[in-house]
Write an enzyme that holds these catalytic residues in place. Structure first.
Site, mmCIF file in Angstrom:
data_model
loop_
_atom_site.group_PDB
_atom_site.id
_atom_site.type_symbol
_atom_site.label_atom_id
_atom_site.label_comp_id
_atom_site.label_asym_id
_atom_site.label_seq_id
_atom_site.Cartn_x
_atom_site.Cartn_y
_atom_site.Cartn_z
ATOM 1 N N GLU A 1 35.932 32.332 57.004
ATOM 2 C CA GLU A 1 36.180 31.512 55.819
ATOM 3 C C GLU A 1 36.317 30.035 56.170
ATOM 4 O O GLU A 1 35.736 29.159 55.521
ATOM 5 C CB GLU A 1 37.456 32.005 55.121
ATOM 6 C CG GLU A 1 37.752 31.259 53.830
ATOM 7 C CD GLU A 1 39.099 31.643 53.217
ATOM 8 O OE1 GLU A 1 39.151 31.863 52.009
ATOM 9 O OE2 GLU A 1 40.108 31.719 53.962
ATOM 10 N N GLU B 1 44.481 29.153 35.477
ATOM 11 C CA GLU B 1 43.092 29.551 35.275
ATOM 12 C C GLU B 1 43.053 30.840 34.439
ATOM 13 O O GLU B 1 42.263 30.980 33.501
ATOM 14 C CB GLU B 1 42.404 29.776 36.627
ATOM 15 C CG GLU B 1 40.920 30.125 36.490
ATOM 16 C CD GLU B 1 40.270 30.508 37.812
ATOM 17 O OE1 GLU B 1 40.957 30.464 38.864
ATOM 18 O OE2 GLU B 1 39.083 30.877 37.780
ATOM 19 N N GLU C 1 31.469 25.232 52.305
ATOM 20 C CA GLU C 1 32.195 24.669 51.165
ATOM 21 C C GLU C 1 33.550 24.110 51.568
ATOM 22 O O GLU C 1 34.161 23.357 50.810
ATOM 23 C CB GLU C 1 32.459 25.747 50.095
ATOM 24 C CG GLU C 1 31.264 26.569 49.651
ATOM 25 C CD GLU C 1 31.052 27.814 50.482
ATOM 26 O OE1 GLU C 1 30.614 27.663 51.651
ATOM 27 O OE2 GLU C 1 31.324 28.917 50.017
ATOM 28 N N CYS D 1 41.837 35.361 47.087
ATOM 29 C CA CYS D 1 42.464 34.821 48.300
ATOM 30 C C CYS D 1 42.136 35.615 49.558
ATOM 31 O O CYS D 1 42.537 35.213 50.646
ATOM 32 C CB CYS D 1 43.971 34.671 48.130
ATOM 33 S SG CYS D 1 44.721 35.958 47.191
ATOM 34 N N LYS E 1 39.363 35.235 58.033
ATOM 35 C CA LYS E 1 39.755 33.840 57.810
ATOM 36 C C LYS E 1 39.019 32.908 58.763
ATOM 37 O O LYS E 1 38.827 31.733 58.468
ATOM 38 C CB LYS E 1 41.269 33.683 58.018
ATOM 39 C CG LYS E 1 42.113 34.308 56.916
ATOM 40 C CD LYS E 1 42.210 33.438 55.694
ATOM 41 C CE LYS E 1 43.003 34.124 54.581
ATOM 42 N NZ LYS E 1 42.835 33.463 53.289
ATOM 43 N N CYS F 1 47.419 41.945 53.309
ATOM 44 C CA CYS F 1 47.311 41.163 54.545
ATOM 45 C C CYS F 1 48.179 41.730 55.663
ATOM 46 O O CYS F 1 47.879 41.550 56.834
ATOM 47 C CB CYS F 1 47.726 39.722 54.296
ATOM 48 S SG CYS F 1 46.757 38.963 52.997
ATOM 49 N N SER G 1 38.268 34.380 40.477
ATOM 50 C CA SER G 1 38.975 33.112 40.306
ATOM 51 C C SER G 1 38.288 32.075 41.184
ATOM 52 O O SER G 1 37.794 32.377 42.274
ATOM 53 C CB SER G 1 40.428 33.271 40.738
ATOM 54 O OG SER G 1 40.976 32.007 41.026
ATOM 55 N N GLU H 1 45.891 29.472 39.908
ATOM 56 C CA GLU H 1 45.266 30.714 39.477
ATOM 57 C C GLU H 1 45.895 31.208 38.170
ATOM 58 O O GLU H 1 45.212 31.710 37.279
ATOM 59 C CB GLU H 1 45.394 31.764 40.594
ATOM 60 C CG GLU H 1 44.453 32.942 40.425
ATOM 61 C CD GLU H 1 44.283 33.733 41.724
ATOM 62 O OE1 GLU H 1 44.538 33.159 42.814
ATOM 63 O OE2 GLU H 1 43.899 34.903 41.650
#
Lengths: 539, 588, 168, 588
Positions: free
Chosen positions: D363, D284, D368, D301, D360, D506, D321, D281
């Site tokens: 996710e 990037e 993907e 994230c 999560k 988190c 990102s 990241e």
């Protein structure tokens, strides 16, 4: 003992008496007397001959001819024709492929081999003289005079005799544990609480040849150093209690029990303990609790009874059939015994086929005989011309096997025979109904101590009730399977551990039948009443 | 003792031979769930929750009863084990009322904790559930058999620890129940009301008979003067109900809390414990000097009184005629206190907070109306008192200290140690020594009678006089002592203290759950610390006691004392079926 | 429950004492004692249990717990004649269900019940070892095997008769 | 601030003028039970458990959480009326609550259960019809069970006001009222970002995560599976709470030991891929900065945040990102790099993650997220709570576990990774690396205090070499919404924005131990930074295992291989109705 030219044995088993055996016997005695034959022909009452389907039955010796379904009206003809004229009454003679008694009389049929049952139907169970005449108490004499206790145990171990109550623990080893255990007093307990549905072999031995058990127990006492014995007979077996108590009294009078047996210095006595109606007391520790005056609840193991048994003392607990084998081993030697049977199952085993067979009864065969030999060879196959479906081996705590098991050998290497019950089902019977009934049996007989058995037997019955009423689901089957597994793994004693075994064996064998009940809500055999309304059943 | 090498969950361990798998696992810090297991009790292995996998065994083994052996390999949480445990707990739950939210044991229930620990997500078994009426016949113990998981702890407690045997298994299989006596009401059974069964019950199947609703009524009734007394053992345990460590001393916080609850006066049973010493000590001296029945046995534990009345009525003359401190207190509140305060005794509601459920029975006894009224109206257990505090939103640990009210709040350390086994004896000896010898006692800690051994015997030199004394706690050991008295073993003993419950009142049937040996020891320490911290440690030095004798009673064993502070006992028949009227035995 | 006048209690106590003396005054004779009590009194009453406990020096709990465990011991009065129908697999497969219905039809009660005149108690029991003659019943000490539905009325008849002739 | 005086149960307190009665009671140290009340949120006064009596009031009791305190007010919290009313209110709740505590995942951590105990509820007096049960298991992250719901609307409050998502709302009326997504859709069909803040807020068991425990047990029991686990940064400072430790206890190594005892073959650390994220990241970002890419760049994230932007700001997706979250980078590497290194068939690897998060779970199930055909990169996602539950089921005595290290190589990490668990942490970690990469100099003070703390939006300008990097940090979706609106309006000139879905980052995630309050968030945050301080390496690019990974496998940051495995793309999602193509939605 007076000499008679002929003996007539009258089957006085429970079934026979129900069908009028007493009247037959009385008529026979009168008829013989009236013809003046009473000095040369003796009428003897004997235990059940194992011909439950064909009683009243009598056997005439020395010919060994069996007459079946004898009525009072038949008696004069038998006396006239056979006893006076020496001609058999063919219409009454039991069929040629008959079991049991014929063999005992020396017939050449290979399958049945009577060791433990050799005296059954041959001698008067109330007469110790007749037992002695058949080499009875010879084994005891041999053990007391020619063998040390260690020799006896060695002989037992060498014979390969395993317990006949179902678990199959080596008897010699069990004795050795007790012999070596410390204890100011030791006990020999004969487990005669024969409660497994489908089993009635021990009853036959107790009713027909009780001295054999006594002799086995005295030998065990000699080998282990025990002073006191109990024969725990279930309360329902009144005749067994009576015959065994009488035999004990007579044996004691003859110095075969009590102080200084046969002058050997051995002190040992036996008491009959009458059970009070609890299947669980067939479990050895529950049985001990019962003798001690408690609820028949199993106890924690280890320690095991051979070292911590009755009243906390070293105790040998053997099944009736196991003890009945003992005198034969001592007399004939371990070598002789170990040649009978298979590599891991030595000797003979008594089976009691019942259910949908033509001749329910008790048959003794060497280990290694096939299931087919017993069911079709001896019990006459399926009655009423129906087809064989399955057999519940060893009763509700056993496994269900199907047709493909018929040629399997009955021994621990192949098909474990359990205690010997063979409950045979014909094609019209429903497996779900049978297992449901087994579940009900365990629910009724659980002692209620441990959770998985007390609660699990209940839930199992409920699940089956629902299935048999057409309100099951396929998920239920998984749940029941998990329940059975849990009971097998966690129950405190054998009752709960084996309560789900028949069920588990039945699912793999008859999955279609279960699915028919669960998915299609139909009973292929037409036994279960599937028409109940779901909400009512499963509220 | 020899060691054996075993492996638990792959961990190599060397443990003492003779341990059970459970004990070995505990030593290695591996927790195995248990339910029927209780450290105080004999092993039974019936619930099967502690099943573990032992290599080579066909079935799982109950680790609480299964001994370790050389080379054994154990798995305590394999998938097989966890699945089996879950099914077992589901089976229990399927036959257990789903009413946690209204249960007395909500959030302090071993079954609830077990269900959480095992991650029970669903009770897959449905069907019949037992439906047995709740038995509230006893004033002390309420039984709700529907919540019973048949672990048998109460049965073992009643039989083995108390040698009473009021509770037992009846019936068989699914129909198995734990019943009282012949299967009828507990009130009709030979039950001594000790409540030890409650202490060991993992669920809400056994609980005290809770009078708190009536106490709320009294508190909210402006016409009533509601006073409360707190027993010695309560102060070292009630903190546990609020998450504090066992043995935490919260005496003064408790006083504040009770005042917040709305009690008009907060008094201390320790006061009448001191008074008991004066009366009972004098009685002992009298028996010794005038030749009464010896050994004299203490009478302050009501479960114990019930026990001797049932089982050893012939030994009743050995009992001290003193009422228990609770009842002395009750009588005085409705006589001395009422008079002093100018309150009509009928308007006084006298509540006691006790570590005990037998006290509930005691206050209902027909003998306990010496004041002309019911001397003690209601008895709350430690648990019930804490529940009332919670209901009132009181968080005990965060409270400020408060002071007991005078005059019944003035006490000594001798009163406090009544809560421990050996405490009454020690308190009595402190006073007897000084009264007999006229000399001050050098060390008031008479450690010879302390401890937790079942029976403790000691000879204490009181001046020239050697006094033989014995202390017992738990009724099975009490039975041994009584048999000893019958056989003459205690014939030269002067004084015996008997407490019904293991550890004395600190282990009483009304105490916080759980109660076990470790917790009892901590509470005992708490009580002795309480004593050690007191300024006055001998009953006869209590100024309020001196005052009550001066103002009201006259002297120990006076006529008035006898009327108000002493009682009589009733032999009871173990034959419950016959309805014979019990006859009274007058003791003097 | 027991509406026990003292006279009855005295009798009961005496009976218990006699039986305990005969069987032996130790706890391990509890089950023989219960058998005997049942034989002489028909069932084991509450007062008998208390007396047994007192005589043997054991808790009432143990006596009651033991008595209620065993199905051959009755702690409540039961019918003059006890019909026990085996419903274990061998009998079940041979039609014990039909026999049960036939008995119910004949005497009007379900298993677990006693007729209102007190003549019959009907119960289903586990295997009695009569599998060779399944389906089987026991009435008191008498055994009946290879039963058919048709045979039931005539079997039961004599127990009805017995009751009436002897005038109970 | 102006103070007022209030008398509560006789205790006088002085409180600020706009206080509620509940605030005043808290100041007086008086406990009032509450259910619908959430400190820091607008009072709702819906549940009526906090009723009190106001002297001189109109007779009705008042909900203290919402009733304003006034000067001279006299309040009573402990009267008979209050008691009875509170009890009745809770009993009414119970009458509509499916009582199966023992099979409920909130048992022993349930506010209703605790209140029932506290209020001494002993009866179900209201019995009758129960509301129709809606059990919604459609979402991959969250399960709703209306039969447990007490309609306190705490979930509605967080969904509407804290997260500004507005999925959950009260639907229908009166007895039929339910909390449900719009039009009573199933959660999977509704606009839900799966953040799980509603689960955290729920006082009972009406909202909970989708269970992944069973599948993990199955994998562990399967001898063919190599089961590995990664643990997110925020788990290590919270999981202790599940075992009674105070909030903020650092139990990283006990957690590792516990997971080993549960039966995982390897215990790895998500921190490893957090370091990797920083490298990817960071590069990037530098790339965008120097090559004129889309700015401000947004962190990616937090999967709840990703869902949020996909639904609500699809226009800004290019700003995100392309880096996968650390969980997914880990999953991708587990089935490629790790499989290769260990010589294990990727299909035999079962990859589990332990996350403070419910999103999560969603996710991990995204299409993907599969680098090896047919295999999920992450097979199961356990919340912190679920991980603790597995340890309980495995009999782990967490508090007394020894410390054990993570397995190598995927267990080696730096302090920069740990702080990913706190809001501002990703930004700080990125700055540490970006600074050194850009300047080539060593950063003296690695602590960027400006981006730390619990404020919803934080801004800072950091000089990185020649660049004045303007950064912003937001946590909680209402705060994210504020920043995104600025960006949309072109009013934000930030270069880099870190967004965390949950308040506090988190450590306050929807999968964390319940309760999670600001106080608890602070404690966890302190622990996170202490954890960072305690590590020898505190910059991601210094992580030797990361260096080795690039050398052995990936090449360099943003390499082709890295792109293939570690980067992803995003999909705009329609808000309403979902079956209408996105273009149409936009045109409306």
């Amino acid at each position: 003992m007076a000499f008679y030219r002929a003996h007539i044995l009258v089957d006085s088993g429970t079934a026979a008496v129900l069908k009028g055996a007493n009247a037959v016997r009385n008529t026979l005695i009168e008829e013989i007397k009236s013809r003046g034959l009473d000095k040369e022909i003796k009428v003897v009452e004997t235990g059940a001959l194992g011909l439950a389907g064909a009683v009243p039955a009598i056997v005439v010796y020395p010919e060994g001819v069996t007459y079946a379904n004898v009525t009072v009206e038949d008696v004069p003809e038998i006396v006239e024709e056979h006893l006076l004229k020496g001609r058999r009454v063919q219409r009454l003679v039991y069929k040629d492929d008959t079991p049991a008694v014929v063999k005992a009389a020396g017939s050449a049929r290979s399958a049945e081999m009577r060791v433990v049952l050799k005296n059954i139907g041959v001698i008067d169970p109330t007469s110790i003289d007749e037992y002695i005449a058949m080499s009875g108490y010879e084994a005891l004499a041999k053990a007391l005079t020619a063998m040390t206790p260690e020799d006896v145990i060695a002989e037992m171990k060498a014979s390969g005799l395993n317990g006949r109550g179902g678990a199959g623990f080596p008897t010699g080893l069990k004795w050795e544990f007790t012999a070596k255990a410390d204890g100011d007093i030791k006990y020999i307990v004969c487990n005669a609480d024969e409660g497994e549905p489908g089993n009635f072999k021990d009853r036959l031995i107790m009713e027909g040849d009780p001295h054999q058990i006594i002799e086995g127990m005295v030998i065990a006492a000699y080998a282990t150093g025990a002073q006191k014995g109990f024969i725990y007979i279930r309360g329902e077996y009144q005749q067994s209690v009576a015959n065994t108590e009488r035999a004990i009294d007579v044996a004691r009078e003859m110095g075969l029990l009590g102080c200084d047996i046969m002058g050997s210095g051995l002190n040992f006595d036996i008491e009959v303990f009458k059970g009070a109606g609890a299947y669980i007391c067939g479990e050895e520790t529950a049985l001990l609790a019962s003798i001690e005056g408690f609820r028949g609840e199993s106890r924690v193991k280890p320690p095991y009874p051979p070292t911590h048994g009755l009243f906390g003392k070293p105790t040998v607990i053997n099944n009736v059939e196991t003890l009945a084998n003992v005198p034969h081993i001592i007399v004939n030697g371990a070598q002789w015994y170990s040649e009978i049977g298979t590599a891991r199952s030595k000797g003979t085993k008594i089976f009691s086929p019942c259910g949908d067979v033509q001749y329910p009864g008790v048959y003794e065969v060497p280990f290694g005989s096939t299931l087919r030999e017993v069911i079709f060879g001896m019990a006459g196959g399926i009655k009423s011309g129906k087809k064989f479906k399955a057999v519940l081996m060893g009763g509700p705590s056993g496994v269900l096997v199907g047709e493909d098991a018929l040629d399997r050998r009955l021994c621990s290497e192949d098909l474990n025979p359990g205690a010997g019950a063979l409950i045979v089902l014909d094609e019209t019977k429903c497996v779900v109904d049978l297992i449901r009934n087994c579940a009900q049996f365990f629910l009724h007989e659980s002692c209620g101590q441990c959770t998985p058995c007390r609660e699990g037997t209940k839930r199992m019955v409920e699940l089956f009730d629902w299935w048999a009423a057409g309100s099951g689901s396929e998920q239920d089957l998984m749940l029941a399977d998990q329940l059975a597994t849990t009971m097998a793994l966690t129950s405190r004693c054998g009752l709960g551990q084996f309560a789900g075994v028949a069920f588990k064996s039945s699912i793999s064998l008859f999955e279609d039948e279960y699915l028919a009940h669960l998915a299609d809500k139909s009973c292929p055999a037409g036994v279960c009443d599937m028409d109940k309304v779901e909400e009512e059943v499963r509220a | 003792m020899a060691n054996v090498n075993i492996k638990i969950n792959g961990q190599d361990l060397c443990v003492d031979e003779g341990l059970t798998v459970l004990q070995a696992a505990q030593q290695a810090g591996i927790g195995i769930p248990t339910l029927c297991y209780h450290a105080d009790l004999a092993l039974d292995g019936v619930c099967r929750v502690c099943s573990v996998e032992v290599k080579g065994q066909r079935a799982l083994c109950a680790s609480c009863v299964y001994p370790v052996s050389e080379g054994m390999e154990v798995l305590t949480h394999s998938p097989k084990v966890r699945n089996a445990r879950k099914v077992i707990v589901e089976l229990m739950l399927a036959n257990h009322p789903q009413d946690c939210l209204i249960c007395a044991r909500n959030q302090n229930c071993e079954l609830q904790a077990m269900a959480r620990e095992l991650g029970v997500q669903d009770v897959r078994f449905t069907g019949d559930r037992k439906d047995i009426p709740t038995d509230s016949s006893s004033t002390s113990v309420v039984r709700d058999p529907d919540k019973c998981i048949l672990c048998g702890r109460c049965v073992r407690t009643c039989q083995d620890i108390q040698s009473v045997g009021a509770l037992h298994f009846s019936g068989r299989g699914w129909d198995t129940e734990i019943v009282a006596g012949l299967g009828g009401d507990l009130a009709d059974a030979v039950c001594v009301s000790c409540g030890q069964c409650i202490n060991r019950c993992p669920t809400g199947a056994l609980k005290g008979n809770d009078p708190s609703a009536k106490i709320w009524d009294a508190i909210y009734d402006p016409a009533k003067h509601v006073i409360v007394q707190t027993a010695p053992a309560v102060r070292a345990s009630i903190g546990e109900e609020f998450g504090m460590e066992p043995g935490s001393r919260v005496t003064r916080k408790m006083v504040t809390a009770l005042r917040m609850l709305g009690f008009d006066k907060v008094f201390d049973t320790d006061f009448t414990a001191d008074l008991t010493i004066m009366e009972e000590g004098s009685e002992l001296i009298q028996r010794v000097t005038k030749g009464g029945v010896l050994p004299q046995i203490t009478s302050c534990s009501p479960g114990w009184i019930n026990f001797i009345e049932y089982y050893y009525p012939e030994l009743l003359p050995h009992l001290s005629s003193c009422k228990s401190p609770q009842q002395m207190f009750g009588t005085l509140t409705k006589t001395y206190y009422a008079e002093k305060m100018g309150i009509d005794p009928k308007d006084i509601v006298s509540v006691s907070i006790m570590p005990c459920v037998a006290k509930k029975f005691e206050c209902d006894r027909p003998e306990m109306y010496s004041s002309g009224y019911k001397d003690v109206d209601y008895v709350l257990t430690t648990r019930e008192a804490a529940a009332m505090m919670k209901e009132a939103g009181i968080d005990l640990p965060s409270l400020e200290d408060g002071e007991y009210d005078a005059p019944f709040g003035i006490t000594t350390g001798a009163g406090a140690i009544f809560g421990n086994t050996g405490g009454v004896m020690e308190a009595a000896l402190r006073t007897a020594y000084e009264l007999i010898t006229g000399e001050a006692l050098d060390d008031v800690n008479i450690t010879a009678v302390r401890g937790t051994d079942g029976i403790r015997e000691a000879t204490i030199q009181v001046g020239a006089l050697p006094v033989k004394a014995a202390v017992a706690h738990g009724l099975a050991t009490a039975r041994e002592v009584l048999e000893g008295i019958k056989s003459g073993r205690y014939k030269d003993y002067a004084f015996i203290e008997i407490m019904c419950c293991p550890g004395g009142c600190i282990g009483g049937g009304g105490q916080p759950q759980p109660t076990n040996e470790e917790i009892r020891k901590k509470r005992i320490e708490g009580i002795y610390a309480e004593d050690g911290a007191m300024e006055l440690r001998k009953s006869h030095e209590n100024p309020a006691i001196k005052a009550i004798y001066e103002e009201f009673l006259g002297e120990p064993l006076s006529h008035k004392s006898h009327d108000l502070l002493h009682t009589t006992y009733t032999p009871r028949s173990q034959r419950t079926v016959k309805s014979e009227k019990p006859t009274k035995v007058q003791i003097d | 429950m027991e509406s026990c006048n003292s006279n009855c209690c005295v009798q009961c106590d005496a009976e218990v004492v006699a039986i305990v003396d005969k069987c032996g005054r130790t706890e391990c004779n509890l089950i023989p004692i219960l058998h005997q009590l049942q034989r002489s009194m028909g069932y084991v009453s509450n007062e008998a249990m208390e007396k047994v406990a007192a005589e043997l020096g054991i808790s009432v709990a143990q006596v009651h717990g033991t008595a209620t465990f065993y199905s051959l011991i009755y702690t409540k009065p039961h019918g003059k004649n006890v019909i026990r129908l085996c419903d274990s697999p061998p009998c079940h497969l041979q039609g014990s269900g039909a026999i049960r219905d036939a008995i119910t039809k004949a005497i009007g009660i379900e298993p677990g019940e006693t007729t209102s005149d007190g003549n019959f108690t009907f119960e289903t029991v586990s295997c009695m070892g009569l599998c060779g003659v399944a389906p089987a019943i026991m009435i008191n000490d008498d055994v009946y095997g290879n039963l058919t539905v048709d045979a039931i009325p005539s079997i039961l008849e004599k127990y009805f008769a017995c009751c009436c002739k002897e005038g109970c | 601030m102006e103070q007022i005086n209030v008398t509560i149960d006789g205790i006088q307190v002085s409180v600020p003028k706009d206080s509620t009665v509940l605030d005043a009671a808290n100041a007086a140290g008086i406990y009032i039970p509450t259910l619908c009340h959430m400190p820091g949120h607008k009072p709702l006064g819906a549940c009526r458990v906090c009723l009190v009596e106001i002297e001189g009031g109109r007779g009705a009791l008042q909900a203290s959480c919402s009733f304003p305190a006034t000067d001279g007010m006299v309040v009573r919290t402990n009267t008979r009326r209050v008691h009875n009313a509170r009890k009745a209110v809770v009993e009414l709740m119970l009458s509509a609550h499916r009582q199966d505590c023992n099979a409920c995942n909130r048992t022993l951590n349930c506010e209703l259960q605790a209140i029932a105990k506290r209020l001494g509820i002993r009866e179900n007096r209201f019995e009758g019809e129960m509301p129709k049960r809606i059990e919604d298991t459609s979402s991959p992250a969250i399960v709703r069970d209306s039969s447990k719901c007490i309609l306190c609307r705490r979930c509605v409050e967080v969904c509407q006001n804290v997260q500004t998502v507005g999925t959950l709302f009260a639907v229908d009326r009166g007895f039929d009222t339910v909390i449900a997504p719009t039009a009573k859709k199933e959660l999977a069909e509704a606009v839900c970002v799966a953040c799980g803040q509603c689960v955290s807020a729920c006082p009972v068991g009406a909202l909970y995560e989708k269970n992944h425990i069973d599948r993990v047990w199955d994998a562990i029991a399967d001898p063919d599976k190599h089961v590995i686990v990664q643990t997110a940064p925020a788990v290590r400072v919270a999981i202790g709470e599940e075992f009674g430790l105070p909030a903020g206890s650092r139990v990283t190594r006990k957690m590792v030991a516990g997971l080993r005892r549960v039966g995982f073959d390897k215990v790895f650390d998500t921190d490893f891929t957090a370091d990797l994220t920083i490298l990817e990241e960071g590069h990037e970002f530098l790339n965008r900065l120097t090559n004129g890419g889309v700015l401000p760049m947004l962190t990616s994230c937090s999967p709840g945040w990703i869902n949020f932007i996909e639904y609500f700001y699809p226009e800004l997706l290019p700003n995100l990102s392309t880096c996968k979250s650390p969980q997914q980078m880990f999953g991708a590497l587990a089935k490629t790099y790790y499989a290769e290194k260990m010589g294990v068939d990727p299909s035999k690897i079962y990859s589990v993650s332990i996350m403070p998060c419910t999103a999560k779970k969603l996710e991990a199930g995204r299409e993907e997220m599969s680098v090896v055909d047919g295999l999920s990169d992450v097979d199961a996602v356990l919340t912190t709570r679920e991980a603790a539950q597995m340890m309980r089921e495995a009999g782990v005595d967490f508090v007394n576990l020894p410390d054990e290290p993570f397995d190598e190589p995927l267990g080696i990490s730096t302090g920069a990774a740990v702080i990913f668990g706190a809001t501002g942490g990703v930004m700080e970690a990125a700055l540490r690396t970006v600074y050194e990469v850009v300047t080539g100099q060593t950063l003296e003070n690695v602590n960027f205090e400006a981006v730390r703390g619990l404020e919803g939006v934080k801004e800072a300008t950091v000089k990185v070499g020649d660049i004045e990097a303007k950064v912003a940090v937001a946590s909680g979706l209402s705060n994210a919404r504020k920043l995104m609106d600025l960006v949309m309006e072109g009013k934000a000139d930030y270069h880099f924005i870190e967004i965390m879905c949950c308040p506090g980052g988190c450590l306050g995630g929807g999968g964390q131990p319940i309760p999670t309050t600001d106080e608890i968030r602070k404690a966890r945050m302190q622990a996170i930074y202490a954890e960072d301080e305690g590590l020898p390496i505190r910059k991601s690019h210094d992580n030797p295992a990361i260096k080795a990974l690039y050398e052995e496998f990936l090449g360099e940051p943003n390499s082709h291989k890295a792109h293939k495995l570690l980067h992803t793309h995003y999909t705009p999602k329609a808000l309403w109705p979902t079956d209408v193509p996105l273009d149409e939605v936009k045109s409306k």
